[in-house]
Design an enzyme around this catalytic site. Structure first.
Site, PDB file in Angstrom:
ATOM      1  N   GLU A   1       2.675  -5.116   1.409  1.00 15.43           N
ATOM      2  CA  GLU A   1       2.399  -4.613   2.751  1.00 15.43           C
ATOM      3  C   GLU A   1       1.422  -3.452   2.667  1.00 15.43           C
ATOM      4  O   GLU A   1       1.517  -2.609   1.769  1.00 15.43           O
ATOM      5  CB  GLU A   1       3.693  -4.160   3.421  1.00 15.43           C
ATOM      6  CG  GLU A   1       3.551  -3.838   4.894  1.00 15.43           C
ATOM      7  CD  GLU A   1       4.882  -3.536   5.558  1.00 15.43           C
ATOM      8  OE1 GLU A   1       4.897  -3.343   6.787  1.00 15.43           O
ATOM      9  OE2 GLU A   1       5.905  -3.502   4.844  1.00 15.43           O
TER      10      GLU A   1
ATOM     11  N   ASP B   1      15.807  -6.591   3.454  1.00 12.95           N
ATOM     12  CA  ASP B   1      14.668  -6.482   2.536  1.00 12.95           C
ATOM     13  C   ASP B   1      14.214  -7.846   2.025  1.00 12.95           C
ATOM     14  O   ASP B   1      13.013  -8.090   1.888  1.00 12.95           O
ATOM     15  CB  ASP B   1      15.039  -5.571   1.364  1.00 12.95           C
ATOM     16  CG  ASP B   1      15.366  -4.157   1.816  1.00 12.95           C
ATOM     17  OD1 ASP B   1      14.793  -3.727   2.829  1.00 12.95           O
ATOM     18  OD2 ASP B   1      16.197  -3.490   1.159  1.00 12.95           O
TER      19      ASP B   1
ATOM     20  N   ASP C   1       8.489  -6.448  -1.119  1.00 11.03           N
ATOM     21  CA  ASP C   1       8.774  -5.452  -0.086  1.00 11.03           C
ATOM     22  C   ASP C   1       9.259  -4.182  -0.773  1.00 11.03           C
ATOM     23  O   ASP C   1      10.214  -4.224  -1.569  1.00 11.03           O
ATOM     24  CB  ASP C   1       9.841  -5.975   0.882  1.00 11.03           C
ATOM     25  CG  ASP C   1      10.180  -4.962   1.964  1.00 11.03           C
ATOM     26  OD1 ASP C   1       9.294  -4.650   2.772  1.00 11.03           O
ATOM     27  OD2 ASP C   1      11.331  -4.480   1.987  1.00 11.03           O
TER      28      ASP C   1
END
Length: 272
Positions: A125, A206, A40
């Site tokens: 992502e 996170d 992330d």
């Protein structure tokens, strides 16, 4: 000793000369230490891994911001056509920009090389940086962390070493989804860094997002979903990652009495 097929000599805006050699090389196969990892990206921490590790954001541009501003002011005061003096001021500005870019690139190269060598599958992502930088309060910081450059380096190195990079749909709610029970929180403001789910698990924002990305990326591979969602399906929320989210939360009671309770940095409940 490999013989270069092409030699290119170039000069950048800072006046530095470079020689590029194009050679054919074979990268030996190396076994990965870990099967998969979720990554992330963020601004407080550059990277947060599903293992709980956080990589600090070194903020390369901020470290030289005062020096760059001074050099740009001196350049602005130079009269156009004042050849030698204006050229010297321009080169000083270019050298500061080059110094910032070199530090950023070196840091990203080291991070991506470690990730690719240690992990067989890397889940990230699918962010649209062009849309994110429209937020003028965050644009400067987003440009400094260079998420797009990080992804480009990660993908071509993964091709070198035979690794797999999975890009989860940008609409997948990795931050709001509890990685323990699958409950979806209603809201999750940017200021909330820690939150408590109704199942009792305390989540780091996170780390929880990285774990959800890892789980979703592995499910996309297992279900045969697209590694890189199509733009139309992403816009309409019809990707396999989005559909998996709906199934994970289906059948759970509505969050009317007991709710996921986002907490701010100091541990206080955020007001709705």
């Amino acid at each position: 000793m490999a013989s270069p097929s092409t030699v290119t000599v170039s000069q950048d805006a800072a006046g530095r000369w470079f020689v590029s050699l194009l050679c054919e090389d074979t990268i030996p196969d190396a076994a990965a230490t870990n099967a998969a990892v979720g990554v992330d990206v963020g601004l407080d921490s550059l990277l947060t891994l599903s293992t709980g590790e956080k990589v600090a954001n070194l903020r390369h541009e901020r470290r030289d911001r005062d020096r760059l501003a001074l050099a740009q002011r001196r350049l602005a005061r130079k009269v156009k056509g004042d050849g030698a003096n204006r050229a010297k001021a321009r080169i000083k500005v270019a050298r500061i920009h080059a110094r910032i870019a070199d530090r950023r690139r070196d840091h990203l190269h080291k991070l991506t090389t470690r990730l690719v060598r240690d992990n067989q599958t890397i889940v990230i992502e699918d962010l649209t940086v062009a849309n994110l930088v429209k937020n003028h309060s965050l644009a400067r910081a987003i440009f400094d962390v260079a998420w797009r450059q990080f992804r480009e380096l990660l993908e071509y190195k993964a091709d070198w070493y035979g690794r797999t990079v999975v890009a989860v749909d940008r609409w997948f709610p990795s931050t709001k989804l509890c990685s323990a029970c699958g409950t979806l929180a209603e809201t999750m403001p940017l200021g909330v860094r820690t939150w408590i789910c109704r199942c009792g698990v305390v989540h780091d924002r996170d780390v929880n997002a990285a774990r959800n990305l890892l789980a979703e990326g592995l499910s996309v591979i297992a279900c045969g979903g697209g590694v890189r969602p199509q733009r139309e399906s992403s816009r309409m929320g019809q990707s396999s990652a989005k559909q998996e989210t709906q199934r994970a939360t289906a059948g759970l009671p509505p969050l009317t009495g007991e709710r996921c309770q986002p907490m701010n940095v100091r541990g206080r409940k955020c007001s709705r």
